[in-house]
Design a protein around this motif. Structure first.
Motif, PDB file in Angstrom:
ATOM      1  N   HIS A 192     -11.541   5.381   1.358  1.00  0.00           N
ATOM      2  CA  HIS A 192     -11.087   4.316   2.251  1.00  0.00           C
ATOM      3  C   HIS A 192     -11.757   2.992   1.891  1.00  0.00           C
ATOM      4  O   HIS A 192     -11.095   1.952   1.764  1.00  0.00           O
ATOM      5  CB  HIS A 192     -11.418   4.695   3.703  1.00  0.00           C
ATOM      6  CG  HIS A 192     -11.120   3.612   4.699  1.00  0.00           C
ATOM      7  ND1 HIS A 192      -9.960   3.593   5.446  1.00  0.00           N
ATOM      8  CD2 HIS A 192     -11.816   2.513   5.073  1.00  0.00           C
ATOM      9  CE1 HIS A 192      -9.964   2.523   6.231  1.00  0.00           C
ATOM     10  NE2 HIS A 192     -11.086   1.856   6.029  1.00  0.00           N
ATOM     11  N   THR A 217     -10.555   1.605  -1.464  1.00  0.00           N
ATOM     12  CA  THR A 217      -9.202   1.054  -1.350  1.00  0.00           C
ATOM     13  C   THR A 217      -9.241  -0.340  -0.733  1.00  0.00           C
ATOM     14  O   THR A 217      -8.544  -1.256  -1.178  1.00  0.00           O
ATOM     15  CB  THR A 217      -8.316   1.987  -0.519  1.00  0.00           C
ATOM     16  OG1 THR A 217      -8.276   3.279  -1.137  1.00  0.00           O
ATOM     17  CG2 THR A 217      -6.899   1.450  -0.415  1.00  0.00           C
ATOM     18  N   ASN A 222       2.763  -0.240  -0.214  1.00  0.00           N
ATOM     19  CA  ASN A 222       2.917   0.993   0.570  1.00  0.00           C
ATOM     20  C   ASN A 222       1.866   2.024   0.178  1.00  0.00           C
ATOM     21  O   ASN A 222       1.348   2.756   1.031  1.00  0.00           O
ATOM     22  CB  ASN A 222       4.316   1.569   0.372  1.00  0.00           C
ATOM     23  CG  ASN A 222       5.400   0.667   0.952  1.00  0.00           C
ATOM     24  OD1 ASN A 222       5.139  -0.112   1.872  1.00  0.00           O
ATOM     25  ND2 ASN A 222       6.605   0.761   0.417  1.00  0.00           N
ATOM     26  N   PHE A 223       1.534   2.075  -1.112  1.00  0.00           N
ATOM     27  CA  PHE A 223       0.525   3.024  -1.584  1.00  0.00           C
ATOM     28  C   PHE A 223      -0.851   2.673  -1.001  1.00  0.00           C
ATOM     29  O   PHE A 223      -1.599   3.557  -0.563  1.00  0.00           O
ATOM     30  CB  PHE A 223       0.478   3.001  -3.111  1.00  0.00           C
ATOM     31  CG  PHE A 223      -0.365   4.082  -3.721  1.00  0.00           C
ATOM     32  CD1 PHE A 223       0.155   5.356  -3.935  1.00  0.00           C
ATOM     33  CD2 PHE A 223      -1.678   3.842  -4.097  1.00  0.00           C
ATOM     34  CE1 PHE A 223      -0.623   6.361  -4.506  1.00  0.00           C
ATOM     35  CE2 PHE A 223      -2.460   4.823  -4.667  1.00  0.00           C
ATOM     36  CZ  PHE A 223      -1.926   6.091  -4.869  1.00  0.00           C
ATOM     37  N   ARG A 244      -1.397   0.977   1.774  1.00  0.00           N
ATOM     38  CA  ARG A 244      -1.367   1.241   3.213  1.00  0.00           C
ATOM     39  C   ARG A 244      -1.577   2.724   3.491  1.00  0.00           C
ATOM     40  O   ARG A 244      -2.358   3.103   4.376  1.00  0.00           O
ATOM     41  CB  ARG A 244      -0.035   0.771   3.812  1.00  0.00           C
ATOM     42  CG  ARG A 244       0.031   0.925   5.334  1.00  0.00           C
ATOM     43  CD  ARG A 244       1.392   0.529   5.888  1.00  0.00           C
ATOM     44  NE  ARG A 244       1.696  -0.873   5.600  1.00  0.00           N
ATOM     45  CZ  ARG A 244       2.688  -1.285   4.823  1.00  0.00           C
ATOM     46  NH1 ARG A 244       3.478  -0.386   4.230  1.00  0.00           N
ATOM     47  NH2 ARG A 244       2.899  -2.555   4.630  1.00  0.00           N
ATOM     48  N   GLY A 245      -0.912   3.573   2.728  1.00  0.00           N
ATOM     49  CA  GLY A 245      -1.076   5.010   2.926  1.00  0.00           C
ATOM     50  C   GLY A 245      -2.480   5.480   2.624  1.00  0.00           C
ATOM     51  O   GLY A 245      -3.029   6.345   3.318  1.00  0.00           O
ATOM     52  N   SER A 246      -3.097   4.873   1.592  1.00  0.00           N
ATOM     53  CA  SER A 246      -4.456   5.271   1.221  1.00  0.00           C
ATOM     54  C   SER A 246      -5.479   4.841   2.263  1.00  0.00           C
ATOM     55  O   SER A 246      -6.550   5.447   2.375  1.00  0.00           O
ATOM     56  CB  SER A 246      -4.830   4.653  -0.138  1.00  0.00           C
ATOM     57  OG  SER A 246      -3.942   5.095  -1.145  1.00  0.00           O
ATOM     58  N   LEU A 274      -4.588   4.373   5.714  1.00  0.00           N
ATOM     59  CA  LEU A 274      -4.294   5.065   6.977  1.00  0.00           C
ATOM     60  C   LEU A 274      -4.646   6.539   6.911  1.00  0.00           C
ATOM     61  O   LEU A 274      -5.133   7.117   7.880  1.00  0.00           O
ATOM     62  CB  LEU A 274      -2.812   4.896   7.341  1.00  0.00           C
ATOM     63  CG  LEU A 274      -2.368   3.476   7.706  1.00  0.00           C
ATOM     64  CD1 LEU A 274      -0.866   3.445   7.944  1.00  0.00           C
ATOM     65  CD2 LEU A 274      -3.118   3.000   8.949  1.00  0.00           C
ATOM     66  N   SER A 275      -4.411   7.143   5.751  1.00  0.00           N
ATOM     67  CA  SER A 275      -4.664   8.579   5.621  1.00  0.00           C
ATOM     68  C   SER A 275      -5.212   8.883   4.231  1.00  0.00           C
ATOM     69  O   SER A 275      -4.530   9.490   3.393  1.00  0.00           O
ATOM     70  CB  SER A 275      -3.375   9.370   5.874  1.00  0.00           C
ATOM     71  OG  SER A 275      -3.625  10.759   5.830  1.00  0.00           O
ATOM     72  N   GLU A 333      -2.111  10.228  -8.476  1.00  0.00           N
ATOM     73  CA  GLU A 333      -0.963   9.600  -7.821  1.00  0.00           C
ATOM     74  C   GLU A 333      -0.874   8.115  -8.183  1.00  0.00           C
ATOM     75  O   GLU A 333       0.219   7.577  -8.380  1.00  0.00           O
ATOM     76  CB  GLU A 333      -1.080   9.772  -6.309  1.00  0.00           C
ATOM     77  CG  GLU A 333      -0.972  11.229  -5.853  1.00  0.00           C
ATOM     78  CD  GLU A 333      -1.265  11.393  -4.363  1.00  0.00           C
ATOM     79  OE1 GLU A 333      -1.599  10.384  -3.711  1.00  0.00           O
ATOM     80  OE2 GLU A 333      -1.155  12.537  -3.865  1.00  0.00           O
TER      81      GLU A 333
END
Length: 331
Positions: free
Chosen positions: A273, A276, A293-294, A296-298, A300-301, A312
């Motif tokens: 986190h 990122t 988007n990648f 944001r996903g990294s 948030l989760s 990934e």
């Protein structure tokens, strides 16, 4: 950096800060001086650049003195010698001051780190234990990504006993991400990508050794713009995975995931986190939607496996930009 690049850098510098305004001014000066010294770089251009470098360095010292900062010469006059069972260290001027510790010159390849207060001796012990664990249990190929503990010992001065760490010095040419952002507020995604990849490698290596760094912030991440090297420094907030992070960097309180503030056990996702967020700050807002988007996903989760996220990320970069190509990071 080549001699030609050093000549261009010095020639176009307008103020001392253009050359020495980063976290490691003495290192920047030494590197440029080696490249431009008349014995090693013959020619009128190199000689003129070397003279200009000397003038800018002298101007920097003069400006520091006028502001009440200690000059390099006066700090060297305070040099002391510390002898331990394992070595002798000539302690010179201050290399860098941090919030909880001070780094001192102690040799061509080492720095001595002392806490500002003896109340922070535990932070020095924690750093030494974590780096020794990574050196012992981590992948040897990945050890250049972290400092090496040369020695850790107790040092008494002025009636106060402090825990001292002698650490390997990061090679010349490295800058903190804070300095990178100062020089270039927004990076191209492809420039930020190699920094992100290497950050995931170093935290992934630490996690495999059972250690969480716990403070992956810009001033702790050093990169080499041309060689694409990266070193993650200051492991004094680190903890064994599965234990809470108890030493927080106050000015970055809002950057920590909620679990850290709630004193929940540190996991690999904690460092992922923070890493990122570090890289997201370099890229700004103008990034392709898939990357946005990648990120944001990294955040948030974040996964509990840095190596999985690295795979990934590589897939995403391949889809967007094709095979990776070397890109010098010009600052």
């Amino acid at each position: 950096m080549t001699t030609a690049e050093a000549i261009a850098l010095v020639t176009t510098a307008r103020t001392p800060d253009d050359l020495f305004g980063g976290d490691f001014p003495h290192r920047a000066y030494r590197r440029l001086a080696r490249l431009l010294h008349p014995d090693l770089a013959p020619g009128a251009e190199a000689a003129e650049a070397f003279s200009r470098l000397a003038r800018l360095w002298a101007a920097r010292d003069g400006a520091s003195a006028s502001k009440g900062a200690p000059k390099g010469a006066s700090e060297r006059a305070k040099e002391t010698v510390i002898t331990t069972r394992r070595g002798t260290y000539r302690i010179g001027g201050v290399f860098r001051r941090g919030a909880s510790a001070v780094l001192y010159e102690s040799g061509p390849d080492t720095l001595l780190k002392l806490p500002r207060s003896h109340a922070d001796n535990d932070l020095m012990r924690r750093e030494a234990e974590s780096l020794e664990t990574i050196a012992r249990d981590g992948d040897p190929l990945l050890l250049p990504y972290v400092p090496r503990v040369v020695e850790s010992f107790r040092h008494r001065s002025g009636g106060i006993e402090r825990q001292a760490n002698v650490l390997s010095r990061v090679p010349d040419g490295f800058l903190s991400l804070e300095e990178v952002r100062r020089r270039r507020p927004v990076l191209d995604v492809r420039d930020a990508a190699w920094i992100w990849r290497r950050l995931l490698v170093v935290v992934g290596a630490a996690h495999r050794a059972g250690v969480a760094h716990g403070a992956v912030f810009g001033h702790h991440v050093l990169v080499h713009p041309l060689d694409h090297g990266l070193v993650l420094v200051d492991w004094s907030q680190s903890v064994p995975l599965g234990t809470p992070i108890t030493a927080l960097v106050a000015r970055h309180r809002d950057d920590y995931p909620a679990g850290v503030l709630a004193r929940r056990p540190a996991t690999p996702a904690t460092d992922i986190h923070l890493a990122t967020r570090c890289v997201a700050a370099l890229m700004g807002d103008r990034v392709p939607a898939p990357v946005r988007n990648f990120v944001r996903g990294s955040l948030l989760s974040p996964p509990n496996d840095a190596w999985r996220l690295l795979g990934e990320l590589d897939d995403l970069l391949d889809d967007l930009y094709g095979p990776r190509k070397y890109r010098p990071l010009h600052l």
